[in-house]
Design an enzyme around this catalytic site. Sequence first.
Site, short mmCIF file in Angstrom:
data_model
loop_
_atom_site.label_atom_id
_atom_site.label_comp_id
_atom_site.label_asym_id
_atom_site.label_seq_id
_atom_site.Cartn_x
_atom_site.Cartn_y
_atom_site.Cartn_z
N ASN A 97 42.60 45.06 47.00
CA ASN A 97 43.73 45.61 47.08
C ASN A 97 44.21 46.51 47.30
OD1 ASN A 97 46.35 44.90 46.00
ND2 ASN A 97 46.01 44.70 43.74
N GLY A 101 43.33 50.44 36.70
CA GLY A 101 42.68 52.09 36.90
C GLY A 101 43.52 52.78 36.10
N LYS A 134 46.87 47.48 47.35
CA LYS A 134 48.07 48.42 46.73
C LYS A 134 49.38 49.02 47.40
CE LYS A 134 45.52 47.97 42.28
NZ LYS A 134 45.87 48.31 40.53
N GLU A 183 50.80 44.06 38.22
CA GLU A 183 51.87 44.54 38.67
C GLU A 183 53.01 44.54 38.88
OE1 GLU A 183 49.08 47.25 41.32
OE2 GLU A 183 48.21 48.23 39.19
N GLU A 218 42.23 39.65 35.64
CA GLU A 218 42.17 40.82 35.10
C GLU A 218 43.16 42.19 34.39
OE1 GLU A 218 42.03 42.86 39.53
OE2 GLU A 218 44.18 42.69 39.29
#
Length: 251
Positions: A9, A173, A11, A98, A167
């Site tokens: 991913n 992160g 992002k 997110e 996740e």
Amino acid sequence: MRKNIVAGNWKMNTTLEEGVELANAVNSLLEDHKANCEVIVCVPFTHLTSVHAVLNPELVKLGAEDCSAHDKGAYTGEVSAAMVKSTGAEYVILGHSERRQYFGEGNELLLAKTKLALENGLKPIFCVGEVLEQREDGSYNDVVKGQVEALFSLSAEDFSKIVIAYEPVWAIGTGKTATADQAQDMHAHIRKVVEEKYGKEIADNCSILYGGSCKPANAPEIFGKPDVDGGLIGGAALKADSFMGIIEAFD
Ligand code: 13P
């Protein structure tokens, strides 16, 4: 039996030129060393067509990072599932934490997106996961159950096309990964929730990916757990070498 999958991913990273370069690098590493799992790169909308042009679809599949909850029409700035599909993408990430956190996406909206993705022939990678407070107060199993249940109005046939990504938000992160045992416990829990609704065959065939600070160093242990069928990779997917190092966890 269910597929093992490593999905990147990206992002909101890479310019178009950088993205095409990264996709090329991943593709050529996989030409030299064929993956023992399905490999997917999920890229920004602006990159889909150009990345599709450089990937060998036998080696790497393409996905988007989101799609609209609307079919088409006057929704300035939105990108529909049909548009994503028309670029050659096969997958779409939906419900990433997110999107849930920063863009207020909830169960109803995510169900609408999922239905449109499926109607347009895309396979959703549906993300679930608790925040730190829910991990600490012990409500995490119920939270994730509720997120999975948001899809339970889907037919069994439609649900069987979905990949789930667990996740934990506190691991994304942050460099702080869930332990392999924490991942296994949650994945087994998710599989049981799916089994209770759709039965053992669909639950056994459902790929459940782990995401959150996955690296070449920790991937083998996490992916080695019986209910972990691969990973959804953020930061480490932005370098071809580290993404490849995670893919090699399945060698
Ligand atoms: P990191 O691998 O950077 O922690 O991100 C995980 C993630 O959010 C993938 O969707």
